[in-house]
Design a protein around this motif. Structure first.
Motif, PDB file in Angstrom:
ATOM      1  N   GLY A 126       0.800  -1.212   0.000  1.00  0.00           N
ATOM      2  CA  GLY A 126       0.000   0.000   0.000  1.00  0.00           C
ATOM      3  C   GLY A 126       0.833   1.261   0.000  1.00  0.00           C
ATOM      4  N   ASN A 127       0.133   2.369  -0.134  1.00  0.00           N
ATOM      5  CA  ASN A 127       0.748   3.680  -0.206  1.00  0.00           C
ATOM      6  C   ASN A 127       0.059   4.623   0.775  1.00  0.00           C
ATOM      7  N   PHE A 128       0.828   5.426   1.482  1.00  0.00           N
ATOM      8  CA  PHE A 128       0.239   6.416   2.379  1.00  0.00           C
ATOM      9  C   PHE A 128       1.204   7.585   2.550  1.00  0.00           C
ATOM     10  N   LYS A 129       0.657   8.711   3.001  1.00  0.00           N
ATOM     11  CA  LYS A 129       1.459   9.911   3.219  1.00  0.00           C
ATOM     12  C   LYS A 129       1.575  10.192   4.717  1.00  0.00           C
ATOM     13  N   VAL A 130       2.715  10.734   5.099  1.00  0.00           N
ATOM     14  CA  VAL A 130       2.959  11.136   6.479  1.00  0.00           C
ATOM     15  C   VAL A 130       3.517  12.553   6.472  1.00  0.00           C
ATOM     16  N   THR A 131       2.872  13.447   7.197  1.00  0.00           N
ATOM     17  CA  THR A 131       3.357  14.822   7.329  1.00  0.00           C
ATOM     18  C   THR A 131       4.025  14.983   8.685  1.00  0.00           C
ATOM     19  N   MET A 132       5.294  15.358   8.661  1.00  0.00           N
ATOM     20  CA  MET A 132       6.046  15.551   9.896  1.00  0.00           C
ATOM     21  C   MET A 132       6.165  17.048  10.183  1.00  0.00           C
ATOM     22  N   THR A 133       5.733  17.441  11.371  1.00  0.00           N
ATOM     23  CA  THR A 133       5.875  18.830  11.797  1.00  0.00           C
ATOM     24  C   THR A 133       6.761  18.875  13.031  1.00  0.00           C
ATOM     25  N   THR A 134       7.742  19.769  13.008  1.00  0.00           N
ATOM     26  CA  THR A 134       8.671  19.918  14.122  1.00  0.00           C
ATOM     27  C   THR A 134       8.838  21.410  14.419  1.00  0.00           C
ATOM     28  N   PRO A 135       9.156  21.750  15.660  1.00  0.00           N
ATOM     29  CA  PRO A 135       9.316  23.165  16.017  1.00  0.00           C
ATOM     30  C   PRO A 135      10.387  23.846  15.168  1.00  0.00           C
ATOM     31  N   ASN A 136      10.084  25.045  14.701  1.00  0.00           N
ATOM     32  CA  ASN A 136      11.038  25.903  13.980  1.00  0.00           C
ATOM     33  C   ASN A 136      11.487  25.352  12.633  1.00  0.00           C
ATOM     34  N   GLN A 137      10.726  24.413  12.078  1.00  0.00           N
ATOM     35  CA  GLN A 137      11.038  23.892  10.751  1.00  0.00           C
ATOM     36  C   GLN A 137       9.767  23.801   9.930  1.00  0.00           C
ATOM     37  N   SER A 138       9.915  23.882   8.604  1.00  0.00           N
ATOM     38  CA  SER A 138       8.757  23.730   7.733  1.00  0.00           C
ATOM     39  C   SER A 138       8.351  22.257   7.688  1.00  0.00           C
ATOM     40  N   PRO A 139       7.076  21.958   7.411  1.00  0.00           N
ATOM     41  CA  PRO A 139       6.616  20.564   7.381  1.00  0.00           C
ATOM     42  C   PRO A 139       7.322  19.747   6.286  1.00  0.00           C
ATOM     43  N   ARG A 140       7.470  18.466   6.555  1.00  0.00           N
ATOM     44  CA  ARG A 140       7.999  17.538   5.560  1.00  0.00           C
ATOM     45  C   ARG A 140       6.919  16.519   5.249  1.00  0.00           C
ATOM     46  N   VAL A 141       6.560  16.403   3.986  1.00  0.00           N
ATOM     47  CA  VAL A 141       5.519  15.461   3.562  1.00  0.00           C
ATOM     48  C   VAL A 141       6.190  14.285   2.864  1.00  0.00           C
ATOM     49  N   SER A 142       5.979  13.086   3.399  1.00  0.00           N
ATOM     50  CA  SER A 142       6.600  11.881   2.847  1.00  0.00           C
ATOM     51  C   SER A 142       5.545  10.974   2.236  1.00  0.00           C
ATOM     52  N   ASP A 143       5.756  10.615   0.986  1.00  0.00           N
ATOM     53  CA  ASP A 143       4.890   9.669   0.275  1.00  0.00           C
ATOM     54  C   ASP A 143       5.568   8.306   0.336  1.00  0.00           C
ATOM     55  N   ILE A 144       4.939   7.363   1.028  1.00  0.00           N
ATOM     56  CA  ILE A 144       5.570   6.071   1.335  1.00  0.00           C
ATOM     57  C   ILE A 144       4.857   4.938   0.615  1.00  0.00           C
ATOM     58  N   ASN A 145       5.627   4.066  -0.001  1.00  0.00           N
ATOM     59  CA  ASN A 145       5.082   2.910  -0.704  1.00  0.00           C
ATOM     60  C   ASN A 145       5.772   1.663  -0.170  1.00  0.00           C
ATOM     61  N   ILE A 146       4.992   0.744   0.389  1.00  0.00           N
ATOM     62  CA  ILE A 146       5.532  -0.492   0.954  1.00  0.00           C
ATOM     63  C   ILE A 146       4.837  -1.688   0.330  1.00  0.00           C
ATOM     64  N   SER A 147       5.615  -2.638  -0.163  1.00  0.00           N
ATOM     65  CA  SER A 147       5.066  -3.909  -0.636  1.00  0.00           C
ATOM     66  C   SER A 147       5.885  -5.026  -0.006  1.00  0.00           C
ATOM     67  N   LEU A 148       5.351  -5.621   1.044  1.00  0.00           N
ATOM     68  CA  LEU A 148       6.085  -6.687   1.725  1.00  0.00           C
ATOM     69  C   LEU A 148       6.275  -7.927   0.853  1.00  0.00           C
ATOM     70  N   PRO A 149       5.266  -8.362   0.076  1.00  0.00           N
ATOM     71  CA  PRO A 149       5.458  -9.573  -0.736  1.00  0.00           C
ATOM     72  C   PRO A 149       6.561  -9.441  -1.787  1.00  0.00           C
ATOM     73  N   THR A 150       6.732  -8.238  -2.360  1.00  0.00           N
ATOM     74  CA  THR A 150       7.740  -8.056  -3.412  1.00  0.00           C
ATOM     75  C   THR A 150       9.022  -7.410  -2.900  1.00  0.00           C
ATOM     76  N   GLU A 151       9.085  -7.161  -1.578  1.00  0.00           N
ATOM     77  CA  GLU A 151      10.261  -6.553  -0.949  1.00  0.00           C
ATOM     78  C   GLU A 151      10.591  -5.198  -1.577  1.00  0.00           C
ATOM     79  N   PHE A 152       9.555  -4.398  -1.776  1.00  0.00           N
ATOM     80  CA  PHE A 152       9.733  -3.074  -2.371  1.00  0.00           C
ATOM     81  C   PHE A 152       9.423  -2.007  -1.336  1.00  0.00           C
ATOM     82  N   PHE A 153      10.255  -0.970  -1.328  1.00  0.00           N
ATOM     83  CA  PHE A 153      10.018   0.181  -0.449  1.00  0.00           C
ATOM     84  C   PHE A 153      10.458   1.445  -1.155  1.00  0.00           C
ATOM     85  N   SER A 154       9.652   2.487  -1.010  1.00  0.00           N
ATOM     86  CA  SER A 154      10.019   3.785  -1.560  1.00  0.00           C
ATOM     87  C   SER A 154       9.455   4.882  -0.681  1.00  0.00           C
TER      88      SER A 154
END
Length: 239
Positions: A46-74
């Motif tokens: 599957g694919n999902f997004k994670v937005t990381m917010t930390t003090p004094n920094q702009s947000p970082r948006v990560s688009d994550i793709n995980i496939s355990l059966p095919t051993e793929f990660f991005s």
């Protein structure tokens, strides 16, 4: 008033008995059944997004793709208009900066490495695969379940340690005693003798849920230092 007091006392006694009777393995199974009722995690793709917010920094948006059966990660992380992409396809590693594939020299200049790609893979797969990941080889579950009050709420607490080849941190997982939903986890560093460093580590508060491929994942993770409760940042799940 006396009846109400007796009722609360009875509920407290029942809760204590249940926490004493349930084993670590049983608690883990109940928690997994809550978060992954259909057993989808081993075949997760599957694919999902994670937005990381930390003090004094702009947000970082990560688009994550995980496939355990095919051993793929991005993971493609976007901050301030620039993107970094780390891709692992089994043993093949690719690095991109603003969609441009990097050779070894360019990757070194951008401080992007395949070691970091593997770190991201382990990080996201572990955190978003909990509590199912606690059944991985090299994870040692303490069969004694503790009852703890944290931030004013009672929890059933599971302790996990790891084989030396996996890691040296000690983790505690806090579950709602009625639903078995995971609501907090906490880790501590250890010294060379395996003793806990009390001022080390962090705790993470989990609120709300997002269902991804049938798995109930915590939507919001807020990170704090154990030593002083200092806020570190928040990860928010959402496509």
């Amino acid at each position: 008033m006396k009846l109400r007091y007796s009722l609360f006392l009875f509920i407290g006694i029942v809760f204590t008995m249940n926490s004493q009777n349930i084993s670590g393995s049983e608690l883990l199974e109940k928690a997994i059944n809550y978060h992954d009722p259909s057993g989808n995690w081993p075949s997760f793709s599957g694919n999902f997004k994670v937005t990381m917010t930390t003090p004094n920094q702009s947000p970082r948006v990560s688009d994550i793709n995980i496939s355990l059966p095919t051993e793929f990660f991005s993971v493609t992380a976007n901050r301030d208009g620039n993107t970094q992409t780390y891709t692992l396809d089994k043993t093949n590693c690719s690095l991109f900066y603003n969609t441009i594939k990097l050779d070894e020299a360019a990757a070194e200049e951008k401080k992007m490495t395949c070691e970091r790609a593997n770190m991201y893979k382990n990080y996201y797969t572990y955190l978003y695969g909990l509590p199912m990941k606690l059944k991985d080889k090299g994870t040692n579950i303490n069969e004694k379940v503790e009852r703890k009050t944290f931030k004013g709420k009672d929890y059933l607490v599971l302790k996990a340690t790891y084989d030396k080849a996996v890691g040296s941190d000690i983790w505690y997982f806090y579950f709602d005693p009625e639903t078995y939903a995971m609501e907090v986890y906490q880790f501590y560093k250890t010294d060379d003798k395996g003793n806990v460093k009390p001022d080390s580590g962090e705790y993470i508060l989990l609120t709300d849920e997002e269902t991804v491929n049938g798995i109930k994942m915590p939507k919001v993770r807020a990170w704090y230092y154990n030593k002083d409760n200092n806020y570190l940042g928040t990860d928010t799940l959402g496509n």
